[in-house]
Scaffold this motif. Sequence first.
Motif, PDB file in Angstrom:
ATOM      1  N   PRO A 269       0.768  -1.196   0.029  1.00 17.45           N
ATOM      2  CA  PRO A 269       0.084   0.035  -0.041  1.00 17.45           C
ATOM      3  C   PRO A 269       0.835   1.243  -0.004  1.00 17.45           C
ATOM      4  CG  PRO A 269      -0.940  -1.593   1.892  1.00 17.45           C
ATOM      5  CD  PRO A 269       0.650  -2.155   1.303  1.00 17.45           C
ATOM      6  N   LEU A 270       2.063   1.180   0.287  1.00 16.77           N
ATOM      7  CA  LEU A 270       3.055   2.232   0.360  1.00 16.77           C
ATOM      8  C   LEU A 270       2.919   2.977  -0.872  1.00 16.77           C
ATOM      9  CD1 LEU A 270       5.178   4.055   1.537  1.00 16.77           C
ATOM     10  CD2 LEU A 270       6.783   2.308   0.693  1.00 16.77           C
ATOM     11  N   MET A 271       2.894   2.183  -2.194  1.00 19.02           N
ATOM     12  CA  MET A 271       3.134   2.890  -3.488  1.00 19.02           C
ATOM     13  C   MET A 271       1.888   3.643  -3.770  1.00 19.02           C
ATOM     14  SD  MET A 271       5.694   1.468  -3.779  1.00 19.02           S
ATOM     15  CE  MET A 271       6.709   0.758  -5.154  1.00 19.02           C
ATOM     16  N   GLU A 272       0.465   3.403  -3.359  1.00 19.90           N
ATOM     17  CA  GLU A 272      -0.520   4.300  -3.557  1.00 19.90           C
ATOM     18  C   GLU A 272      -0.487   5.694  -3.038  1.00 19.90           C
ATOM     19  OE1 GLU A 272      -2.865   3.844  -5.674  1.00 19.90           O
ATOM     20  OE2 GLU A 272      -3.379   1.931  -5.849  1.00 19.90           O
ATOM     21  N   THR A 273       0.359   5.678  -1.708  1.00 19.30           N
ATOM     22  CA  THR A 273       0.563   6.696  -0.895  1.00 19.30           C
ATOM     23  C   THR A 273       1.322   8.095  -1.679  1.00 19.30           C
ATOM     24  OG1 THR A 273       2.646   6.315   0.124  1.00 19.30           O
ATOM     25  CG2 THR A 273       0.545   5.376   1.169  1.00 19.30           C
ATOM     26  N   LEU A 274       1.893   7.553  -2.674  1.00 18.67           N
ATOM     27  CA  LEU A 274       2.987   8.673  -3.192  1.00 18.67           C
ATOM     28  C   LEU A 274       1.793   9.705  -4.235  1.00 18.67           C
ATOM     29  CD1 LEU A 274       4.978   6.677  -2.566  1.00 18.67           C
ATOM     30  CD2 LEU A 274       6.344   7.730  -4.573  1.00 18.67           C
ATOM     31  N   GLY A 275       0.640   8.985  -4.394  1.00 20.64           N
ATOM     32  CA  GLY A 275      -0.526   9.846  -5.458  1.00 20.64           C
ATOM     33  C   GLY A 275       0.264   9.967  -6.554  1.00 20.64           C
ATOM     34  N   LEU A 435       0.501   6.469   5.564  1.00 17.02           N
ATOM     35  CA  LEU A 435      -0.009   7.785   5.430  1.00 17.02           C
ATOM     36  C   LEU A 435      -0.107   8.299   4.212  1.00 17.02           C
ATOM     37  CD1 LEU A 435       3.077   9.188   7.828  1.00 17.02           C
ATOM     38  CD2 LEU A 435       0.715   8.651   8.486  1.00 17.02           C
ATOM     39  N   ASP A 436      -1.313   8.944   3.719  1.00 18.35           N
ATOM     40  CA  ASP A 436      -1.255   9.526   2.549  1.00 18.35           C
ATOM     41  C   ASP A 436      -0.405  10.746   2.254  1.00 18.35           C
ATOM     42  OD1 ASP A 436      -2.474  11.715   3.514  1.00 18.35           O
ATOM     43  OD2 ASP A 436      -4.538  11.083   3.240  1.00 18.35           O
ATOM     44  N   ALA A 437      -0.344  11.107   0.826  1.00 17.25           N
ATOM     45  CA  ALA A 437       0.721  11.897   0.641  1.00 17.25           C
ATOM     46  C   ALA A 437       0.554  13.312   1.369  1.00 17.25           C
ATOM     47  CB  ALA A 437       0.442  12.191  -0.800  1.00 17.25           C
ATOM     48  N   GLU A 438      -0.564  13.801   1.889  1.00 17.57           N
ATOM     49  CA  GLU A 438      -0.722  14.919   2.384  1.00 17.57           C
ATOM     50  C   GLU A 438      -0.105  14.775   3.979  1.00 17.57           C
ATOM     51  OE1 GLU A 438      -1.077  17.751   1.457  1.00 17.57           O
ATOM     52  OE2 GLU A 438      -1.121  18.706   3.491  1.00 17.57           O
ATOM     53  N   SER A 439      -0.506  13.657   4.317  1.00 16.76           N
ATOM     54  CA  SER A 439      -0.224  13.219   6.077  1.00 16.76           C
ATOM     55  C   SER A 439       1.343  12.972   6.045  1.00 16.76           C
ATOM     56  CB  SER A 439      -0.848  11.850   6.375  1.00 16.76           C
ATOM     57  OG  SER A 439      -2.140  12.204   6.143  1.00 16.76           O
ATOM     58  N   ALA A 440       1.954  12.508   5.002  1.00 16.07           N
ATOM     59  CA  ALA A 440       3.278  12.277   4.886  1.00 16.07           C
ATOM     60  C   ALA A 440       4.099  13.722   4.767  1.00 16.07           C
ATOM     61  CB  ALA A 440       3.655  11.375   3.880  1.00 16.07           C
ATOM     62  N   ARG A 441       3.604  14.547   4.081  1.00 14.89           N
ATOM     63  CA  ARG A 441       4.220  15.798   3.890  1.00 14.89           C
ATOM     64  C   ARG A 441       4.180  16.558   5.379  1.00 14.89           C
ATOM     65  NH1 ARG A 441       1.517  17.533  -0.752  1.00 14.89           N
ATOM     66  NH2 ARG A 441       2.944  15.780  -1.824  1.00 14.89           N
ATOM     67  N   LYS A 442       2.967  16.445   6.210  1.00 15.51           N
ATOM     68  CA  LYS A 442       2.826  16.996   7.337  1.00 15.51           C
ATOM     69  C   LYS A 442       3.605  16.483   8.302  1.00 15.51           C
ATOM     70  CE  LYS A 442      -1.806  18.911   7.071  1.00 15.51           C
ATOM     71  NZ  LYS A 442      -3.226  18.409   7.038  1.00 15.51           N
ATOM     72  N   ALA A 443       3.944  15.013   8.166  1.00 16.11           N
ATOM     73  CA  ALA A 443       4.728  14.477   9.278  1.00 16.11           C
ATOM     74  C   ALA A 443       6.099  14.766   9.014  1.00 16.11           C
ATOM     75  CB  ALA A 443       4.351  12.854   9.308  1.00 16.11           C
ATOM     76  N   GLY A 444       6.509  14.617   7.684  1.00 14.65           N
ATOM     77  CA  GLY A 444       8.017  14.734   7.180  1.00 14.65           C
ATOM     78  C   GLY A 444       8.367  16.314   7.850  1.00 14.65           C
ATOM     79  N   ALA A 445       7.502  17.267   7.647  1.00 12.36           N
ATOM     80  CA  ALA A 445       7.723  18.638   8.106  1.00 12.36           C
ATOM     81  C   ALA A 445       7.956  18.549   9.662  1.00 12.36           C
ATOM     82  CB  ALA A 445       6.739  19.739   7.591  1.00 12.36           C
ATOM     83  N   ARG A 446       6.943  18.090  10.349  1.00 10.46           N
ATOM     84  CA  ARG A 446       6.956  18.038  11.601  1.00 10.46           C
ATOM     85  C   ARG A 446       8.262  17.482  12.301  1.00 10.46           C
ATOM     86  NH1 ARG A 446       4.598  14.388  14.597  1.00 10.46           N
ATOM     87  NH2 ARG A 446       3.260  13.879  13.053  1.00 10.46           N
ATOM     88  N   LEU A 447       8.583  16.270  11.883  1.00 12.01           N
ATOM     89  CA  LEU A 447       9.707  15.499  11.985  1.00 12.01           C
ATOM     90  C   LEU A 447      10.869  15.992  12.018  1.00 12.01           C
ATOM     91  CD1 LEU A 447       8.393  12.197  10.878  1.00 12.01           C
ATOM     92  CD2 LEU A 447       8.529  12.600  13.330  1.00 12.01           C
ATOM     93  N   ARG A 448      11.197  16.915  10.615  1.00  8.55           N
ATOM     94  CA  ARG A 448      12.373  17.544  10.337  1.00  8.55           C
ATOM     95  C   ARG A 448      12.464  18.508  11.428  1.00  8.55           C
ATOM     96  NH1 ARG A 448      10.513  16.453   5.304  1.00  8.55           N
ATOM     97  NH2 ARG A 448       9.733  18.551   5.320  1.00  8.55           N
ATOM     98  N   GLU A 449      11.551  19.350  11.836  1.00  7.62           N
ATOM     99  CA  GLU A 449      11.467  20.562  12.665  1.00  7.62           C
ATOM    100  C   GLU A 449      12.100  19.987  13.959  1.00  7.62           C
ATOM    101  OE1 GLU A 449       7.751  22.720  13.745  1.00  7.62           O
ATOM    102  OE2 GLU A 449       8.055  23.304  11.451  1.00  7.62           O
ATOM    103  N   ASN A 450      11.391  18.724  14.682  1.00  2.92           N
ATOM    104  CA  ASN A 450      11.883  18.178  15.950  1.00  2.92           C
ATOM    105  C   ASN A 450      13.297  18.097  15.654  1.00  2.92           C
ATOM    106  OD1 ASN A 450       9.184  18.473  16.575  1.00  2.92           O
ATOM    107  ND2 ASN A 450       8.858  16.159  16.758  1.00  2.92           N
TER     108      ASN A 450
END
Length: 457
Positions: A269-275, A435-450
């Motif tokens: 299912p990871l492949m579908e998350t890229l949109g 995670l879908d593409a939008e959630s991955a983007r948000k999680a990525g930004a938050r994690l990089r900030e942390n």
Amino acid sequence: MSRPRIVVVGAGFGGLHTVRHLERRIPNGAADIALVAPNDYMLYSPLLPQVASGLLTPQSVAMSVHRLMKKTRFVPGYAVGVDTQDHTVVVRRPTGELAPVPYDRLVLAPGGLTREFDIPGLTEHAYGAKTLAEAVLLRDHVLGQLELANDSKDPIEREERCRFVVVGGGYTGVETAASLMRLCQEAAHLYPELRSVIRWHLVDIAPKVLPELGDRLGRKALNLLRNLGIEVKLKVTVREVTADKVVLTDGRALPCRTLIWTAGVSPSPLMETLGKPTMRGRLEVGADLSVPGEPDVFAIGDAAAVPNLSSAESAYCPPTAQYASRQAATVAQNVVNSILGRPLREFKHKDMGLVVDLSGSDALARIMQFDLSGLPALGVTRGYHVMSVPSTTARARIIANWGIRAVTGGEVARMGFADEGRPSSFVANEKVDYLDAESARKAGARLRENEEDRYGD
Ligand SMILES: Cc1cc2nc3c(=O)[nH]c(=O)nc-3n(C[C@H](O)[C@H](O)[C@H](O)COP(=O)(O)OP(=O)(O)OC[C@H]3O[C@@H](n4cnc5c(N)ncnc54)[C@H](O)[C@@H]3O)c2cc1C
């Protein structure tokens, strides 16, 4: 780019071979290579049915990635999303936390899961045969059923416990049914009263088994299975499963407590998350294995739809170990070429054939259009597997296991993995939350900030 960061997702045929090719092609210290995978081993899945039957120990087919990689960092966890804008893979670590893994080049090779169908009761009751845990569990479960049947005086319970249904006439279903049938035959020496009660069924909606072997060998496979005592039923599938019966689409209700589901693989299912465009869940890539519009992202193996330039019959490469391993060599070369600004190569591979081990001394092989059966096929099949496992230690273990079995016979003791309370259904075993593409983007930004807060820039 100073030291390019290359991230490979998946430690299977595609991912692990990619890492090994990258390590050979990239001089020491010239790149940071990371491998993300939930388990620290490469599973040689073609031999899983032999683990399910107890012929091989689980360790023989699970090769430590730490032993096989020299210059690659191992990141344990599932990649659950990809932020392609900020070049970050979001990884769910075994502890449940999310962690960012930044990349300059990404190779996705997460393989697939047992394919689910909308059949009542399937997700609750069906056993899988795709992972190491499932193979070990299956052996325990089958032996447990025989033990309980032997201990019961109720003829209905005995019949249910001694009947096993395998769905799927591909190599996984055929090899699993044959190996487990032989395990039951060995166990039946201890339970003589059960000999006449044990029944194995193999069902498939297709009109033949192992279509990849061609008509002549396919018919031979059918005869071998029937001679072994497996009841093969074609052009039917399962309509409903309950705890104590399997209902087929021809209306037959089989009293049975074991349904083994091997009817296909669905891409991770990871492949579908890229949109990005997918073909039945497989991420579409070009002939150079890169994702269209994402020149830094590549995908290979069962989870990628790779154009098949060497065949007029099928538009996409088949999901087999043979193709995943060959694609690994091309993708590693293309990752290096893309970093160096050189042109990318197209993936081309001519199918070498298929080997099928029906356990005992029965095997079939189609190598470069040559059909083999009997002992020559067994020799080719076993030789092929020994040559294909990427570790000398595993090779030695496999040969030793075969040798020990030939001398001492099989072992039919249970290990206790299939006891009450453990998940058995393949759905529970293989489930991951993505995670879908939008959630991955948000999680990525938050994690990089942390990370920046913690370590500074
Ligand atoms: C029982 C059985 C028998 C088979 N027999 C044959 C055969 O005889 N011949 C043949 O050619 N093929 C055979 N196959 C098919 C073959 O195993 C697959 O085609 C091959 O494994 C595909 O390689 P892959 O790298 O795409 O995926 P895999 O080898 O399945 O590797 C996927 C990897 O990705 C990891 N992963 C999964 N999700 C994630 C995630 N989200 N993040 C990070 N890592 C992840 C997995 O843990 C694994 O390490 C068989 C398969 C099975 C199950």
